[in-house]
Design an enzyme around this catalytic site. Structure first.
Site, PDB file in Angstrom:
ATOM      1  N   LYS A  22      20.404 -27.030 -23.665  1.00 47.29           N
ATOM      2  CA  LYS A  22      21.559 -26.403 -23.016  1.00 47.29           C
ATOM      3  C   LYS A  22      22.490 -25.756 -24.029  1.00 47.29           C
ATOM      4  O   LYS A  22      23.075 -24.714 -23.768  1.00 47.29           O
ATOM      5  CB  LYS A  22      22.325 -27.437 -22.187  1.00 47.29           C
ATOM      6  CG  LYS A  22      21.580 -27.846 -20.942  1.00 47.29           C
ATOM      7  CD  LYS A  22      22.433 -28.681 -20.031  1.00 47.29           C
ATOM      8  CE  LYS A  22      21.673 -28.993 -18.747  1.00 47.29           C
ATOM      9  NZ  LYS A  22      22.441 -29.823 -17.833  1.00 47.29           N
ATOM     10  N   LYS A  68      17.578 -23.930 -11.928  1.00 42.36           N
ATOM     11  CA  LYS A  68      18.689 -23.248 -11.242  1.00 42.36           C
ATOM     12  C   LYS A  68      19.260 -22.139 -12.101  1.00 42.36           C
ATOM     13  O   LYS A  68      19.809 -21.183 -11.602  1.00 42.36           O
ATOM     14  CB  LYS A  68      19.870 -24.205 -11.013  1.00 42.36           C
ATOM     15  CG  LYS A  68      19.617 -25.437 -10.227  1.00 42.36           C
ATOM     16  CD  LYS A  68      20.961 -26.073  -9.879  1.00 42.36           C
ATOM     17  CE  LYS A  68      21.193 -27.378 -10.394  1.00 42.36           C
ATOM     18  NZ  LYS A  68      21.140 -28.613 -10.413  1.00 42.36           N
ATOM     19  N   LYS A  76      10.061 -25.327 -16.895  1.00 43.59           N
ATOM     20  CA  LYS A  76      10.316 -25.927 -15.579  1.00 43.59           C
ATOM     21  C   LYS A  76      11.120 -24.972 -14.697  1.00 43.59           C
ATOM     22  O   LYS A  76      11.896 -24.150 -15.207  1.00 43.59           O
ATOM     23  CB  LYS A  76      11.020 -27.279 -15.727  1.00 43.59           C
ATOM     24  CG  LYS A  76      12.415 -27.195 -16.245  1.00 43.59           C
ATOM     25  CD  LYS A  76      13.192 -28.483 -16.038  1.00 43.59           C
ATOM     26  CE  LYS A  76      14.639 -28.172 -16.398  1.00 43.59           C
ATOM     27  NZ  LYS A  76      15.654 -29.030 -15.931  1.00 43.59           N
TER      28      LYS A  76
HETATM   29  P1  TYM Z   1      20.064 -31.554 -12.087  1.00 37.58           P
HETATM   30  O1  TYM Z   1      21.207 -31.081 -11.241  1.00 37.58           O
HETATM   31  O2  TYM Z   1      19.691 -30.730 -13.270  1.00 37.58           O
HETATM   32  O3  TYM Z   1      18.761 -31.715 -11.210  1.00 37.58           O
HETATM   33  C1  TYM Z   1      18.774 -32.487 -10.032  1.00 37.58           C
HETATM   34  C2  TYM Z   1      17.483 -33.253  -9.855  1.00 37.58           C
HETATM   35  O4  TYM Z   1      16.378 -32.347  -9.734  1.00 37.58           O
HETATM   36  C3  TYM Z   1      15.384 -32.678 -10.687  1.00 37.58           C
HETATM   37  N1  TYM Z   1      14.744 -31.429 -11.125  1.00 37.58           N
HETATM   38  C4  TYM Z   1      13.437 -31.217 -11.069  1.00 37.58           C
HETATM   39  N2  TYM Z   1      12.415 -31.996 -10.655  1.00 37.58           N
HETATM   40  C5  TYM Z   1      11.166 -31.471 -10.733  1.00 37.58           C
HETATM   41  N3  TYM Z   1      10.920 -30.220 -11.191  1.00 37.58           N
HETATM   42  C6  TYM Z   1      11.915 -29.415 -11.612  1.00 37.58           C
HETATM   43  N4  TYM Z   1      11.664 -28.190 -12.058  1.00 37.58           N
HETATM   44  C7  TYM Z   1      13.241 -29.902 -11.567  1.00 37.58           C
HETATM   45  N5  TYM Z   1      14.452 -29.388 -11.901  1.00 37.58           N
HETATM   46  C8  TYM Z   1      15.350 -30.341 -11.619  1.00 37.58           C
HETATM   47  C9  TYM Z   1      16.130 -33.354 -11.830  1.00 37.58           C
HETATM   48  O5  TYM Z   1      15.282 -34.149 -12.611  1.00 37.58           O
HETATM   49  C10 TYM Z   1      17.150 -34.156 -11.059  1.00 37.58           C
HETATM   50  O6  TYM Z   1      16.580 -35.356 -10.590  1.00 37.58           O
HETATM   51  N6  TYM Z   1      22.016 -35.181 -14.865  1.00 37.58           N
HETATM   52  C11 TYM Z   1      21.489 -34.889 -13.551  1.00 37.58           C
HETATM   53  C12 TYM Z   1      22.470 -35.182 -12.444  1.00 37.58           C
HETATM   54  C13 TYM Z   1      23.031 -36.544 -12.489  1.00 37.58           C
HETATM   55  C14 TYM Z   1      22.344 -37.751 -12.176  1.00 37.58           C
HETATM   56  C15 TYM Z   1      23.296 -38.788 -12.357  1.00 37.58           C
HETATM   57  C16 TYM Z   1      21.046 -38.037 -11.779  1.00 37.58           C
HETATM   58  C17 TYM Z   1      24.303 -36.889 -12.817  1.00 37.58           C
HETATM   59  N7  TYM Z   1      24.472 -38.221 -12.734  1.00 37.58           N
HETATM   60  C18 TYM Z   1      22.956 -40.151 -12.128  1.00 37.58           C
HETATM   61  C19 TYM Z   1      20.693 -39.391 -11.551  1.00 37.58           C
HETATM   62  C20 TYM Z   1      21.650 -40.403 -11.742  1.00 37.58           C
HETATM   63  C21 TYM Z   1      21.122 -33.414 -13.510  1.00 37.58           C
HETATM   64  O7  TYM Z   1      21.631 -32.622 -14.236  1.00 37.58           O
HETATM   65  O8  TYM Z   1      20.291 -33.066 -12.526  1.00 37.58           O
END
Ligand code: TYM
Length: 327
Positions: free
Chosen positions: A111, A195, A192
């Site tokens: 990032k 967003k 991957k």
């Molecule tokens: P974030 O917002 O980047 O993504 C949300 C969830 O989607 C999953 N994900 C994917 N899974 C499979 N293939 C992909 N291409 C893909 N892109 C995203 C991510 O693994 C995630 O599960 N840090 C976290 C948010 C967060 C969180 C937490 C998660 C904040 N606090 C506590 C669990 C527990 C994040 O940025 O997810």
């Protein structure tokens, strides 16, 4: 009942990677677990956000959770910033997180490269995530593979705290089913689905129109050859599409291989496009209904915040006592 917590940053358009890697798992697991489904707005601001867009994205993410099947009667849907304990425990954990552990985080390294200016929040991001998880005495955290390292850190911080101050936090486990843990970009199967991808052809957004869905699948990158075979090494693009197909249709990529023996990429892609349209249309209809009734969504969020605050406050209080705050 065991506790499950996960979250998504309201930082852009949710796509089928977020759905398959996270939301879909939650909807299934909420039957057997007490689910906390969080909208991670504190995490979203670790990179610059436009205030009006952020507000809208927070609401949109909430509506997508509900539209995708997270049941507010059964599960707790809440916004991270509505529960001040997250920032408070995050601070406490920051004071005991080795810098070296944060420097190793691959998400931070990735990032950081995309930002013109890097702020401390982005560096400390995984510590806040640990606080999110530990506040609810979470048993299981269902996420995609990109969050694995953050869960490892959470476990190590919880152990460190418990060793130093006595049993306080439950040690959580990640839940990362391999088939859907890493959905790759449609325009580039080596990265991957994301967003923040430069091109909207990288992802199928949950709210893409049927025509957009069909078009994006049609132009998705494929591999050389013309057989529909599941081969991660030799045919990463088709393998990715097959995993998406299997996850939406139910079943395994091997079943798809049998089903498409002797058929062409274009047959397969046409069916995948139709499958995605069929599966996403009901979600989109529910989303539309919810967006016409924002008060009911706000009501769900208020109830969610009340419940989350009660539980989080209890754990925070315990941690504060342990470290010697006058509480
Ligand atoms: P974030 O917002 O980047 O993504 C949300 C969830 O989607 C999953 N994900 C994917 N899974 C499979 N293939 C992909 N291409 C893909 N892109 C995203 C991510 O693994 C995630 O599960 N840090 C976290 C948010 C967060 C969180 C937490 C998660 C904040 N606090 C506590 C669990 C527990 C994040 O940025 O997810």
């Amino acid at each position: 009942m065991k506790i499950l917590l996960s979250g998504i940053q309201p930082s852009g358009i949710l796509h089928i990677g977020n759905y398959l890697g996270a939301i879909k798992q939650w909807t299934e697991l909420q039957k057997d677990f007490q689910l906390f489904a969080m909208i991670a707005d504190l995490h979203a601001i670790t990179v610059p956000q436009k205030p009006d867009e952020l507000r809208q994205n927070i609401l949109n993410t909430t509506m997508l959770y509900i539209a995708a099947g997270i049941d507010p009667q059964k599960s707790t849907i809440f916004i991270q910033s509505h529960v001040p304990a997250h920032a408070e425990l995050g601070w406490i954990l920051n004071t005991m997180t080795p810098l070296g552990d944060l420097e190793r985080m691959t998400q931070f390294k990735d990032k950081k490269e995309k930002q013109s200016e890097v702020f401390a929040g982005l560096f400390n991001y995984p510590v806040l995530m640990a606080a999110d998880i530990l506040l609810y005495q979470t048993d299981v955290v269902p996420v995609g593979e990109d969050q694995q390292q953050h869960i490892e850190l959470t476990r190590s911080l919880a152990k460190r705290f418990n060793n130093k101050f006595g049993e306080t936090f439950k040690i959580p486990e990640g839940f990362i089913p391999p088939q859907t843990a890493r959905i790759m970009g449609l325009d580039d199967p080596t990265k991957k689905m994301s967003k923040s991808a430069a091109s909207a052809n990288n992802y199928i957004a949950l709210l893409d129109t049927p025509d957009e869905i069909r078009r994006k699948v049609k132009i998705a990158v494929t591999d050389s050859g013309k057989e529909i075979v599941y081969d991660e090494e030799e045919k990463p693009a088709i393998a990715n599409l097959m995993r998406i197909f299997a996850a939406f249709a139910g079943g395994e990529p091997d079943d798809i291989e049998k089903q498409y023996q002797g058929k062409s990429y274009s047959d397969f892609k046409r069916d995948l496009g139709e499958l995605l349209v069929e599966k996403l249309t009901p979600l989109q209809q529910r989303y539309q209904e919810l967006s016409e009734d924002p008060e009911s969504v706000m009501d769900i969020l208020r109830k969610g915040a009340d419940h989350a605050n009660k539980i989080a406050q209890k754990t925070l209080h315990k941690a504060q006592q342990k470290i010697g705050f006058l509480v």
